[in-house]
Design an enzyme around this catalytic site. Sequence first.
Site, short mmCIF file in Angstrom:
data_model
loop_
_atom_site.label_atom_id
_atom_site.label_comp_id
_atom_site.label_asym_id
_atom_site.label_seq_id
_atom_site.Cartn_x
_atom_site.Cartn_y
_atom_site.Cartn_z
N LYS A 186 -7.71 7.32 9.84
CA LYS A 186 -9.16 7.43 10.09
C LYS A 186 -9.34 7.53 11.60
O LYS A 186 -9.47 6.50 12.27
CB LYS A 186 -9.87 6.17 9.57
CG LYS A 186 -9.85 5.98 8.07
CD LYS A 186 -10.61 4.68 7.70
CE LYS A 186 -10.54 4.40 6.23
NZ LYS A 186 -11.08 3.06 5.89
N ASN A 211 -4.71 -1.92 14.41
CA ASN A 211 -4.25 -3.27 14.75
C ASN A 211 -2.96 -3.64 14.02
O ASN A 211 -2.05 -4.22 14.62
CB ASN A 211 -5.33 -4.31 14.38
CG ASN A 211 -6.54 -4.22 15.28
OD1 ASN A 211 -6.46 -3.71 16.40
ND2 ASN A 211 -7.68 -4.68 14.80
N THR A 212 -2.91 -3.33 12.73
CA THR A 212 -1.74 -3.68 11.94
C THR A 212 -0.50 -2.97 12.47
O THR A 212 0.57 -3.58 12.62
CB THR A 212 -1.95 -3.29 10.46
OG1 THR A 212 -3.16 -3.90 10.01
CG2 THR A 212 -0.80 -3.73 9.58
N GLU A 258 3.66 3.98 6.23
CA GLU A 258 2.46 3.15 6.03
C GLU A 258 1.43 3.93 5.21
O GLU A 258 1.44 5.17 5.20
CB GLU A 258 1.94 2.75 7.43
CG GLU A 258 0.72 1.91 7.51
CD GLU A 258 0.71 0.59 6.77
OE1 GLU A 258 0.89 0.60 5.54
OE2 GLU A 258 0.47 -0.45 7.42
N ASP A 259 0.56 3.21 4.52
CA ASP A 259 -0.46 3.88 3.72
C ASP A 259 -1.59 4.43 4.58
O ASP A 259 -2.01 5.57 4.42
CB ASP A 259 -1.02 2.96 2.61
CG ASP A 259 -1.57 1.64 3.14
OD1 ASP A 259 -1.43 1.35 4.36
OD2 ASP A 259 -2.12 0.85 2.34
N GLY A 291 0.77 -1.24 0.00
CA GLY A 291 0.00 0.00 0.00
C GLY A 291 0.80 1.29 0.00
O GLY A 291 0.35 2.30 -0.54
N ARG A 323 -4.69 0.54 -7.07
CA ARG A 323 -3.47 1.08 -6.44
C ARG A 323 -2.78 2.12 -7.30
O ARG A 323 -2.08 2.99 -6.79
CB ARG A 323 -2.46 -0.04 -6.16
CG ARG A 323 -2.87 -1.04 -5.11
CD ARG A 323 -1.67 -1.88 -4.69
NE ARG A 323 -2.04 -3.08 -3.98
CZ ARG A 323 -2.31 -3.15 -2.68
NH1 ARG A 323 -2.26 -2.06 -1.95
NH2 ARG A 323 -2.63 -4.29 -2.11
N ASP A 376 -5.81 -0.19 -2.29
CA ASP A 376 -6.54 -1.04 -3.23
C ASP A 376 -7.93 -1.41 -2.74
O ASP A 376 -8.23 -1.36 -1.54
CB ASP A 376 -5.77 -2.33 -3.46
CG ASP A 376 -5.81 -3.24 -2.23
OD1 ASP A 376 -5.47 -2.77 -1.13
OD2 ASP A 376 -6.19 -4.42 -2.37
N ASP A 423 -6.11 2.45 10.21
CA ASP A 423 -7.57 2.33 10.30
C ASP A 423 -7.91 2.00 11.76
O ASP A 423 -8.01 2.89 12.59
CB ASP A 423 -8.00 1.26 9.29
CG ASP A 423 -9.50 1.11 9.14
OD1 ASP A 423 -10.26 1.82 9.81
OD2 ASP A 423 -9.94 0.27 8.34
N PHE A 477 -14.45 3.75 3.23
CA PHE A 477 -13.47 3.01 2.44
C PHE A 477 -12.97 3.86 1.27
O PHE A 477 -13.75 4.45 0.54
CB PHE A 477 -14.09 1.72 1.91
CG PHE A 477 -13.06 0.81 1.32
CD1 PHE A 477 -12.28 -0.01 2.13
CD2 PHE A 477 -12.84 0.80 -0.06
CE1 PHE A 477 -11.30 -0.82 1.58
CE2 PHE A 477 -11.87 -0.03 -0.61
CZ PHE A 477 -11.10 -0.83 0.20
P1 IMP Z 1 -5.85 -1.53 10.47
O1 IMP Z 1 -5.06 -2.72 10.95
O2 IMP Z 1 -7.31 -1.66 10.77
O3 IMP Z 1 -5.30 -0.21 10.93
O4 IMP Z 1 -5.83 -1.56 8.89
C1 IMP Z 1 -4.74 -1.32 8.19
C2 IMP Z 1 -4.78 -1.93 6.82
O5 IMP Z 1 -6.09 -2.13 6.30
C3 IMP Z 1 -4.12 -0.95 5.90
O6 IMP Z 1 -2.73 -1.16 5.86
C4 IMP Z 1 -4.80 -1.20 4.59
O7 IMP Z 1 -4.13 -2.23 3.90
C5 IMP Z 1 -6.19 -1.67 4.95
N1 IMP Z 1 -7.18 -0.58 4.87
C6 IMP Z 1 -7.77 0.07 5.90
N2 IMP Z 1 -8.65 0.99 5.47
C7 IMP Z 1 -8.60 0.94 4.12
C8 IMP Z 1 -9.30 1.68 3.08
O8 IMP Z 1 -10.14 2.57 3.31
N3 IMP Z 1 -8.96 1.36 1.81
C9 IMP Z 1 -8.07 0.39 1.49
N4 IMP Z 1 -7.39 -0.32 2.43
C10 IMP Z 1 -7.67 -0.04 3.73
MG MG Z 2 -1.19 -1.32 4.41
#
Ligand code: IMP
Ligand code: MG
Length: 186
Positions: free
Chosen positions: A143, A118-119, A111-112, A57, A177, A171, A115, A164
Amino acid sequence: MAQNKIIVVKKVITVKDKQFDLFIEQAEIEQNIKNIAARMNAELDGKRPVFLVVLNGAFMFAADLMKEVTIPSEITFVRLASYEGTSSTNSVKQVLGLNECVKDRIVVIVEDIVDTGNTMVALLKELEKHEPKEVKVATLLLKPDALKQQVPLDYVVLEIPNEFILGYGLDYDGYGRNLKDIYKIK
Ligand code: IMP
Ligand code: MG
């Protein structure tokens, strides 16, 4: 002889089965990235940071960011692999490509999007095992209303609502992308 071109940005696009509206144009993204890069150039000067880009991303963000980073620094790439099958696909199992280059260094994660967070929390935990001196987090998008974790965020380019989005590296099911602008789901 150079021709003046009128750039037409598509306002609504279809990717697979979904429609998306134009949300943030390339010029605005790039201006905000320049501001963040200027802060990095000031705050990380003399620290020889290692920029750790999270694929896939963040590839476009990283390319534009690193063109504006003027301080001596290194750049390296990692990819996150999650459990599949029996375990949750949310949990990060492995950080592929992480090596000794981060030990005792100032690491800037690129990082992209953050959200739920967690990641990022999982990545930070893995990174700690490699004994960096200090870790900073840079994300193109945040977000705030979706955050479920406490994540140290040092550099946030743009805050967006909890919807989203795709484009500029992000993507929908593998597609979109390569879009220059960011689109929001209709
Ligand atoms: P988290 O672990 O919930 O913070 O999510 C992180 C990952 O979810 C990001 O690295 C993205 O790959 C994916 N993601 C979260 N929100 C979006 C979105 O709105 N569009 C596309 N990918 C997203
Ligand atoms: Mg990502």
